[in-house]
Design a protein around this motif. Structure first.
Motif, PDB file in Angstrom:
ATOM      1  N   GLN A  59       0.827  -1.210   0.000  1.00  0.00           N
ATOM      2  CA  GLN A  59       0.000   0.000   0.000  1.00  0.00           C
ATOM      3  C   GLN A  59       0.860   1.258   0.000  1.00  0.00           C
ATOM      4  O   GLN A  59       0.540   2.239  -0.687  1.00  0.00           O
ATOM      5  N   LEU A  60       1.943   1.217   0.792  1.00  0.00           N
ATOM      6  CA  LEU A  60       2.847   2.371   0.839  1.00  0.00           C
ATOM      7  C   LEU A  60       3.515   2.582  -0.512  1.00  0.00           C
ATOM      8  O   LEU A  60       3.640   3.725  -0.982  1.00  0.00           O
ATOM      9  N   GLU A  61       3.925   1.470  -1.144  1.00  0.00           N
ATOM     10  CA  GLU A  61       4.548   1.581  -2.458  1.00  0.00           C
ATOM     11  C   GLU A  61       3.573   2.154  -3.480  1.00  0.00           C
ATOM     12  O   GLU A  61       3.935   2.989  -4.313  1.00  0.00           O
ATOM     13  N   ILE A  62       2.314   1.710  -3.413  1.00  0.00           N
ATOM     14  CA  ILE A  62       1.293   2.233  -4.335  1.00  0.00           C
ATOM     15  C   ILE A  62       1.062   3.719  -4.079  1.00  0.00           C
ATOM     16  O   ILE A  62       0.958   4.525  -5.014  1.00  0.00           O
ATOM     17  N   LYS A  63       1.008   4.071  -2.785  1.00  0.00           N
ATOM     18  CA  LYS A  63       0.797   5.471  -2.425  1.00  0.00           C
ATOM     19  C   LYS A  63       1.943   6.343  -2.925  1.00  0.00           C
ATOM     20  O   LYS A  63       1.723   7.421  -3.496  1.00  0.00           O
ATOM     21  N   LEU A  64       3.171   5.850  -2.705  1.00  0.00           N
ATOM     22  CA  LEU A  64       4.331   6.607  -3.172  1.00  0.00           C
ATOM     23  C   LEU A  64       4.355   6.678  -4.692  1.00  0.00           C
ATOM     24  O   LEU A  64       4.694   7.715  -5.272  1.00  0.00           O
ATOM     25  N   SER A  65       3.992   5.564  -5.340  1.00  0.00           N
ATOM     26  CA  SER A  65       3.959   5.554  -6.796  1.00  0.00           C
ATOM     27  C   SER A  65       2.926   6.535  -7.331  1.00  0.00           C
ATOM     28  O   SER A  65       3.187   7.275  -8.291  1.00  0.00           O
ATOM     29  N   ASN A  66       1.742   6.547  -6.696  1.00  0.00           N
ATOM     30  CA  ASN A  66       0.695   7.479  -7.122  1.00  0.00           C
ATOM     31  C   ASN A  66       1.128   8.919  -6.911  1.00  0.00           C
ATOM     32  O   ASN A  66       0.878   9.787  -7.753  1.00  0.00           O
ATOM     33  N   LYS A  67       1.789   9.176  -5.766  1.00  0.00           N
ATOM     34  CA  LYS A  67       2.257  10.532  -5.482  1.00  0.00           C
ATOM     35  C   LYS A  67       3.327  10.955  -6.484  1.00  0.00           C
ATOM     36  O   LYS A  67       3.302  12.081  -6.988  1.00  0.00           O
ATOM     37  N   THR A  68       4.245  10.014  -6.768  1.00  0.00           N
ATOM     38  CA  THR A  68       5.290  10.319  -7.745  1.00  0.00           C
ATOM     39  C   THR A  68       4.683  10.586  -9.119  1.00  0.00           C
ATOM     40  O   THR A  68       5.076  11.525  -9.818  1.00  0.00           O
ATOM     41  N   GLU A  69       3.703   9.774  -9.508  1.00  0.00           N
ATOM     42  CA  GLU A  69       3.052   9.959 -10.802  1.00  0.00           C
ATOM     43  C   GLU A  69       2.321  11.295 -10.851  1.00  0.00           C
ATOM     44  O   GLU A  69       2.367  12.002 -11.865  1.00  0.00           O
ATOM     45  N   GLU A  70       1.661  11.653  -9.743  1.00  0.00           N
ATOM     46  CA  GLU A  70       0.956  12.931  -9.696  1.00  0.00           C
ATOM     47  C   GLU A  70       1.940  14.097  -9.753  1.00  0.00           C
ATOM     48  O   GLU A  70       1.683  15.100 -10.430  1.00  0.00           O
ATOM     49  N   ASP A  71       3.071  13.944  -9.052  1.00  0.00           N
ATOM     50  CA  ASP A  71       4.098  15.000  -9.102  1.00  0.00           C
ATOM     51  C   ASP A  71       4.633  15.160 -10.526  1.00  0.00           C
ATOM     52  O   ASP A  71       4.879  16.279 -10.988  1.00  0.00           O
ATOM     53  N   ILE A  72       4.814  14.016 -11.215  1.00  0.00           N
ATOM     54  CA  ILE A  72       5.300  14.076 -12.595  1.00  0.00           C
ATOM     55  C   ILE A  72       4.270  14.767 -13.488  1.00  0.00           C
ATOM     56  O   ILE A  72       4.620  15.600 -14.337  1.00  0.00           O
ATOM     57  N   LYS A  73       2.982  14.452 -13.279  1.00  0.00           N
ATOM     58  CA  LYS A  73       1.928  15.091 -14.074  1.00  0.00           C
ATOM     59  C   LYS A  73       1.898  16.596 -13.821  1.00  0.00           C
ATOM     60  O   LYS A  73       1.756  17.391 -14.760  1.00  0.00           O
TER      61      LYS A  73
END
Length: 215
Positions: free
Chosen positions: A95-109
Motif C-alpha cells: 500500500q505504501l509503495e502504491i501510495k508513493l507511486s501514485n504521489k510520484t506519478e501525480e508529481d510528474i503530471k
C-alpha cells in the motif's frame, strides 16, 4: 536425566522476551522441544512397572505428552501469528509503495503541466515579440520614407530660396559678381540623397536590423 532435560528449556507460559527478528528461532526451539517431550512420553522405560509406582510412571508420561501438546500448540500459534504479521507487513508495504507511486506519478503530471504551461507562455511571448518587432520595422520604414520626403522638400525649398537670392544679387550688384559665383556653383551641387547617406553613416547604430525570434 529426564528432570535435567526438562530444566534446560523454558516452558511456554513464560513471557517471550525474544526480539521479533528472533521469533523464527524460538518457534523452531518450541517445535523441537515438543517433539522431544513426545518421544519421552512414548519411551518404554518402566512400562512393566505395576501398582502405585506404575501409576506414577504412567502419570509422568502423560504429563510429558500433555506438555508436548502445549508446546506444539504454542509453536503453531506463534507460527500462524508470525505469518499473519508478515502478511500484514507485506500488505502495508504494498500500500505504501502504491501510495508513493501514485504521489510520484501525480508529481510528474504536475511538473509536466507546469512545463507545458511555461512552454505555452514562452511561445506566446515570442509571438508577441515578433509581432511587435514586425510592426516596429514596418512603422520605421514608413516613417523613414516620410522623413526622407520631407527632408528632400526642405532642402529643395532652401536651395531655391538661395538661388533666388543669388539671382537678385546678379541683377542688382554688377560689381560683386565674383563673390556670388562660388555660391551659385555650390548650390548646383546640392544633393539631398548624398546628404542623407552621409548623415546615416555618421549617426547609424548598426548594420543589422532586428530579426524574428525563433525557438
Amino acid at each position: 536425566m529426564l528432570l535435567a532435560s526438562l530444566r534446560r528449556v523454558p516452558g511456554p507460559r513464560r513471557p517471550p522476551k525474544d526480539r521479533p527478528r528472533r521469533r523464527p528461532s524460538r518457534i523452531k526451539i518450541e517445535e523441537e522441544y515438543a517433539k522431544n517431550l513426545a518421544k519421552l512420553s512414548q519411551n518404554s522405560l518402566a512400562s512393566q512397572e505395576e501398582g502405585t509406582l506404575g501409576e506414577s510412571w504412567a502419570q509422568v508420561k502423560k504429563s510429558l505428552a500433555d506438555e508436548a501438546e502445549v508446546h506444539l500448540k504454542f509453536s503453531s500459534k506463534a507460527r500462524k501469528a508470525l505469518a499473519e504479521r508478515q502478511k500484514d507487513l507485506e500488505v502495508k508495504t504494498q500500500q505504501l509503495e502504491i501510495k508513493l507511486s501514485n504521489k510520484t506519478e501525480e508529481d510528474i503530471k504536475k511538473a509536466r503541466r507546469k512545463s507545458t504551461q511555461a512552454g505555452d507562455d514562452l511561445m506566446r511571448c515570442v509571438d508577441l515579440y515578433n509581432q511587435a518587432q514586425s510592426k516596429w520595422f514596418e512603422e520605421m520604414v514608413t516613417t523613414t520614407l516620410e522623413l526622407e520626403r520631407l527632408e528632400v522638400e526642405r532642402v529643395e525649398m532652401i536651395r531655391q530660396h538661395l538661388c533666388q537670392y543669388t539671382q537678385l544679387r546678379h541683377e542688382t550688384d554688377m560689381f560683386n559678381q565674383s563673390t556670388v559665383e562660388p555660391v551659385d556653383q555650390l548650390l548646383q551641387k546640392v544633393d539631398p540623397a548624398k546628404d542623407r547617406e552621409l548623415w546615416v553613416k555618421e549617426h547609424k547604430t548598426g548594420d543589422i536590423r532586428p530579426i524574428d525570434m525563433d525557438i
